[in-house]
Design a protein around this motif. Structure first.
Motif, PDB file in Angstrom:
ATOM      1  N   VAL A 183       0.826  -1.209   0.000  1.00 53.78           N
ATOM      2  CA  VAL A 183       0.000   0.000   0.000  1.00 53.78           C
ATOM      3  C   VAL A 183       0.858   1.255   0.000  1.00 53.78           C
ATOM      4  O   VAL A 183       0.572   2.225  -0.700  1.00 53.78           O
ATOM      5  CB  VAL A 183      -0.940   0.009   1.223  1.00 53.78           C
ATOM      6  CG1 VAL A 183      -1.743   1.300   1.273  1.00 53.78           C
ATOM      7  CG2 VAL A 183      -1.885  -1.175   1.182  1.00 53.78           C
ATOM      8  N   GLY A 184       1.944   1.234   0.765  1.00 54.65           N
ATOM      9  CA  GLY A 184       2.804   2.400   0.863  1.00 54.65           C
ATOM     10  C   GLY A 184       3.539   2.731  -0.422  1.00 54.65           C
ATOM     11  O   GLY A 184       4.061   3.841  -0.570  1.00 54.65           O
ATOM     12  N   ALA A 185       3.612   1.760  -1.358  1.00 53.78           N
ATOM     13  CA  ALA A 185       4.290   1.994  -2.633  1.00 53.78           C
ATOM     14  C   ALA A 185       3.359   2.558  -3.691  1.00 53.78           C
ATOM     15  O   ALA A 185       3.807   2.910  -4.785  1.00 53.78           O
ATOM     16  CB  ALA A 185       4.924   0.693  -3.133  1.00 53.78           C
ATOM     17  N   LEU A 186       2.079   2.649  -3.387  1.00 52.11           N
ATOM     18  CA  LEU A 186       1.132   3.233  -4.332  1.00 52.11           C
ATOM     19  C   LEU A 186       1.430   4.726  -4.459  1.00 52.11           C
ATOM     20  O   LEU A 186       1.540   5.425  -3.451  1.00 52.11           O
ATOM     21  CB  LEU A 186      -0.295   3.021  -3.820  1.00 52.11           C
ATOM     22  CG  LEU A 186      -1.456   3.304  -4.773  1.00 52.11           C
ATOM     23  CD1 LEU A 186      -1.445   2.324  -5.937  1.00 52.11           C
ATOM     24  CD2 LEU A 186      -2.782   3.213  -4.029  1.00 52.11           C
ATOM     25  N   PRO A 187       1.604   5.233  -5.689  1.00 55.11           N
ATOM     26  CA  PRO A 187       1.873   6.671  -5.842  1.00 55.11           C
ATOM     27  C   PRO A 187       0.844   7.520  -5.105  1.00 55.11           C
ATOM     28  O   PRO A 187      -0.348   7.196  -5.079  1.00 55.11           O
ATOM     29  CB  PRO A 187       1.794   6.875  -7.355  1.00 55.11           C
ATOM     30  CG  PRO A 187       2.163   5.545  -7.932  1.00 55.11           C
ATOM     31  CD  PRO A 187       1.579   4.528  -6.979  1.00 55.11           C
ATOM     32  N   ALA A 188       1.303   8.589  -4.505  1.00 56.46           N
ATOM     33  CA  ALA A 188       0.432   9.412  -3.658  1.00 56.46           C
ATOM     34  C   ALA A 188      -0.802   9.900  -4.404  1.00 56.46           C
ATOM     35  O   ALA A 188      -1.905   9.945  -3.839  1.00 56.46           O
ATOM     36  CB  ALA A 188       1.223  10.598  -3.115  1.00 56.46           C
ATOM     37  N   SER A 189      -0.644  10.248  -5.671  1.00 51.89           N
ATOM     38  CA  SER A 189      -1.792  10.752  -6.424  1.00 51.89           C
ATOM     39  C   SER A 189      -2.853   9.671  -6.600  1.00 51.89           C
ATOM     40  O   SER A 189      -4.056   9.952  -6.544  1.00 51.89           O
ATOM     41  CB  SER A 189      -1.339  11.270  -7.789  1.00 51.89           C
ATOM     42  OG  SER A 189      -0.716  10.231  -8.536  1.00 51.89           O
ATOM     43  N   ARG A 190      -2.425   8.422  -6.803  1.00 51.71           N
ATOM     44  CA  ARG A 190      -3.380   7.325  -6.969  1.00 51.71           C
ATOM     45  C   ARG A 190      -3.984   6.925  -5.623  1.00 51.71           C
ATOM     46  O   ARG A 190      -5.168   6.590  -5.558  1.00 51.71           O
ATOM     47  CB  ARG A 190      -2.699   6.126  -7.628  1.00 51.71           C
ATOM     48  CG  ARG A 190      -2.202   6.428  -9.032  1.00 51.71           C
ATOM     49  CD  ARG A 190      -1.662   5.199  -9.718  1.00 51.71           C
ATOM     50  NE  ARG A 190      -1.076   5.546 -11.009  1.00 51.71           N
ATOM     51  CZ  ARG A 190      -0.530   4.676 -11.840  1.00 51.71           C
ATOM     52  NH1 ARG A 190      -0.495   3.389 -11.519  1.00 51.71           N
ATOM     53  NH2 ARG A 190      -0.016   5.071 -12.988  1.00 51.71           N
ATOM     54  N   ALA A 191      -3.177   6.947  -4.582  1.00 49.46           N
ATOM     55  CA  ALA A 191      -3.712   6.640  -3.253  1.00 49.46           C
ATOM     56  C   ALA A 191      -4.803   7.633  -2.878  1.00 49.46           C
ATOM     57  O   ALA A 191      -5.839   7.251  -2.303  1.00 49.46           O
ATOM     58  CB  ALA A 191      -2.585   6.672  -2.221  1.00 49.46           C
ATOM     59  N   ALA A 192      -4.611   8.889  -3.219  1.00 53.10           N
ATOM     60  CA  ALA A 192      -5.607   9.918  -2.892  1.00 53.10           C
ATOM     61  C   ALA A 192      -6.911   9.680  -3.644  1.00 53.10           C
ATOM     62  O   ALA A 192      -7.987  10.059  -3.174  1.00 53.10           O
ATOM     63  CB  ALA A 192      -5.050  11.304  -3.223  1.00 53.10           C
ATOM     64  N   GLN A 193      -6.843   9.039  -4.822  1.00 51.81           N
ATOM     65  CA  GLN A 193      -8.042   8.777  -5.616  1.00 51.81           C
ATOM     66  C   GLN A 193      -8.812   7.561  -5.123  1.00 51.81           C
ATOM     67  O   GLN A 193     -10.006   7.416  -5.427  1.00 51.81           O
ATOM     68  CB  GLN A 193      -7.647   8.523  -7.080  1.00 51.81           C
ATOM     69  CG  GLN A 193      -7.017   9.694  -7.778  1.00 51.81           C
ATOM     70  CD  GLN A 193      -6.468   9.295  -9.142  1.00 51.81           C
ATOM     71  OE1 GLN A 193      -6.595   8.153  -9.563  1.00 51.81           O
ATOM     72  NE2 GLN A 193      -5.848  10.245  -9.830  1.00 51.81           N
ATOM     73  N   LEU A 194      -8.153   6.683  -4.385  1.00 50.83           N
ATOM     74  CA  LEU A 194      -8.725   5.379  -4.057  1.00 50.83           C
ATOM     75  C   LEU A 194     -10.070   5.450  -3.341  1.00 50.83           C
ATOM     76  O   LEU A 194     -11.033   4.799  -3.777  1.00 50.83           O
ATOM     77  CB  LEU A 194      -7.704   4.567  -3.253  1.00 50.83           C
ATOM     78  CG  LEU A 194      -7.944   3.073  -3.104  1.00 50.83           C
ATOM     79  CD1 LEU A 194      -6.650   2.374  -2.713  1.00 50.83           C
ATOM     80  CD2 LEU A 194      -9.014   2.740  -2.096  1.00 50.83           C
ATOM     81  N   PRO A 195     -10.211   6.188  -2.234  1.00 49.44           N
ATOM     82  CA  PRO A 195     -11.503   6.187  -1.534  1.00 49.44           C
ATOM     83  C   PRO A 195     -12.663   6.663  -2.411  1.00 49.44           C
ATOM     84  O   PRO A 195     -13.736   6.048  -2.419  1.00 49.44           O
ATOM     85  CB  PRO A 195     -11.269   7.123  -0.349  1.00 49.44           C
ATOM     86  CG  PRO A 195      -9.797   7.090  -0.123  1.00 49.44           C
ATOM     87  CD  PRO A 195      -9.201   6.982  -1.496  1.00 49.44           C
ATOM     88  N   ALA A 196     -12.451   7.743  -3.149  1.00 47.35           N
ATOM     89  CA  ALA A 196     -13.527   8.269  -4.000  1.00 47.35           C
ATOM     90  C   ALA A 196     -13.866   7.298  -5.119  1.00 47.35           C
ATOM     91  O   ALA A 196     -15.037   7.135  -5.486  1.00 47.35           O
ATOM     92  CB  ALA A 196     -13.121   9.630  -4.571  1.00 47.35           C
ATOM     93  N   LEU A 197     -12.859   6.634  -5.676  1.00 49.02           N
ATOM     94  CA  LEU A 197     -13.093   5.676  -6.751  1.00 49.02           C
ATOM     95  C   LEU A 197     -13.875   4.470  -6.237  1.00 49.02           C
ATOM     96  O   LEU A 197     -14.818   3.995  -6.893  1.00 49.02           O
ATOM     97  CB  LEU A 197     -11.763   5.225  -7.344  1.00 49.02           C
ATOM     98  CG  LEU A 197     -11.819   4.229  -8.500  1.00 49.02           C
ATOM     99  CD1 LEU A 197     -12.634   4.791  -9.658  1.00 49.02           C
ATOM    100  CD2 LEU A 197     -10.400   3.875  -8.956  1.00 49.02           C
ATOM    101  N   ALA A 198     -13.497   3.978  -5.067  1.00 47.28           N
ATOM    102  CA  ALA A 198     -14.219   2.845  -4.486  1.00 47.28           C
ATOM    103  C   ALA A 198     -15.678   3.202  -4.237  1.00 47.28           C
ATOM    104  O   ALA A 198     -16.588   2.423  -4.546  1.00 47.28           O
ATOM    105  CB  ALA A 198     -13.539   2.414  -3.182  1.00 47.28           C
TER     106      ALA A 198
END
Length: 282
Positions: A183-198
């Motif tokens: 999880v920590g290796a996920l690029p910050a920009s993609r990690a920030a998108q994750l909750p809204a995308l889910a």
């Protein structure tokens, strides 16, 4: 195990059938609650909490159930023949003058005080389809263990509630990361998108009879259940392998070209089962 949108739909069916009506039939077929009698009480509401169902009943009682892999609630009009399975698989019956709800193969069924619901669901993270949804908290929960595989973290209901194995694979594809990427290796920009995308995926599907993440009528899902067919984006064969979530191994699908990160060198054979929304039309 059902996805959060499936449980949301089950809660809506039960609520529409039972809420605001007096129970004239009550039968809980589990030893601990076999003598409980709910007849004469009004069902107040049926609320989903992640993958849990909370049926609140007059008098401060809640019937808590969880479907897991094989459980289901079926609703029948008065006088209609039940068809959800043999009688010995029935775990609960709740009926009013118009409809009867029958719970088949329910692995979790307990009657508790409504004031004690937190004992059953208090461990859950923010609910993707619930009023308590908090994207910042969900992301913080996911990043709390940065070395954990992304797929495992998404399935952990303590991080965020509602994601099952199908959405796990689909979300990882849309994020361009393999389910084994820490999880920590996920690029910050993609990690920030994750909750809204889910949340967007579950909300889009909670009213649909067939689940879709692609927006297309013919190909409903990007990767789940599609090995070894070609990726819809790059035509590389989709792969499948098992991934653990701390309780069991689950078939996990990914595109080795579109998704970056580690992946098993050995893959499983094609999954020939057809999950809800994997093939066919909406």
């Amino acid at each position: 195990m059902p996805e959060g949108d499936t449980v949301w739909q089950a809660a809506r069916r039960l609520h529409n059938a039972l809420a605001g009506k007096v129970l004239i039939r009550s039968d809980l077929r589990v030893p601990k609650f076999a003598t409980a009698d709910l007849t004469g009480r009004t069902v107040l509401d049926v609320t989903p909490r992640g993958k849990h169902l909370l049926t609140r009943i007059e008098g401060g009682l809640t019937l808590h159930s969880h479907l897991r892999m094989d459980g289901s609630w079926r609703v029948y009009e008065h006088g209609r023949r039940w068809s959800g399975g043999p009688g010995h698989q029935i775990r609960a019956i709740l009926g009013n003058a118009e409809r009867t709800a029958v719970g088949y193969r329910l692995p979790v069924l307990e009657l508790l005080r409504t004031a004690d619901e937190e004992r059953a669901v208090g461990h859950l993270g923010p609910d993707l389809l619930g009023p308590d949804w908090n994207p910042d908290q969900a992301l913080a929960n996911l990043l709390r263990d940065p070395d954990r595989a992304l797929g495992e973290a998404l399935l952990d209901q303590r991080n965020l509630a509602g994601i099952g194995n199908i959405y796990k694979s689909e979300l990882c594809f849309l994020l361009g990361a393999t389910p084994w990427l820490p999880v920590g290796a996920l690029p910050a920009s993609r990690a920030a998108q994750l909750p809204a995308l889910a949340k967007k995926l579950l909300e889009a599907n909670r009213d649909r009879p067939s689940r879709s993440t692609t927006g297309h009528r013919e190909q409903l899902l990007f990767v789940y259940g599609r090995a070894p067919r070609p990726c819809l984006r790059c035509r590389t064969p989709i792969r499948v392998a098992n991934q653990g979530d701390g309780s069991r191994e689950r078939p996990t699908y990914w595109c080795p070209a579109c998704q970056l990160g580690p992946a098993p060198s050995r893959t499983s054979g094609p999954n020939r089962a057809t999950p809800r929304g994997a093939t066919g039309r909406r």
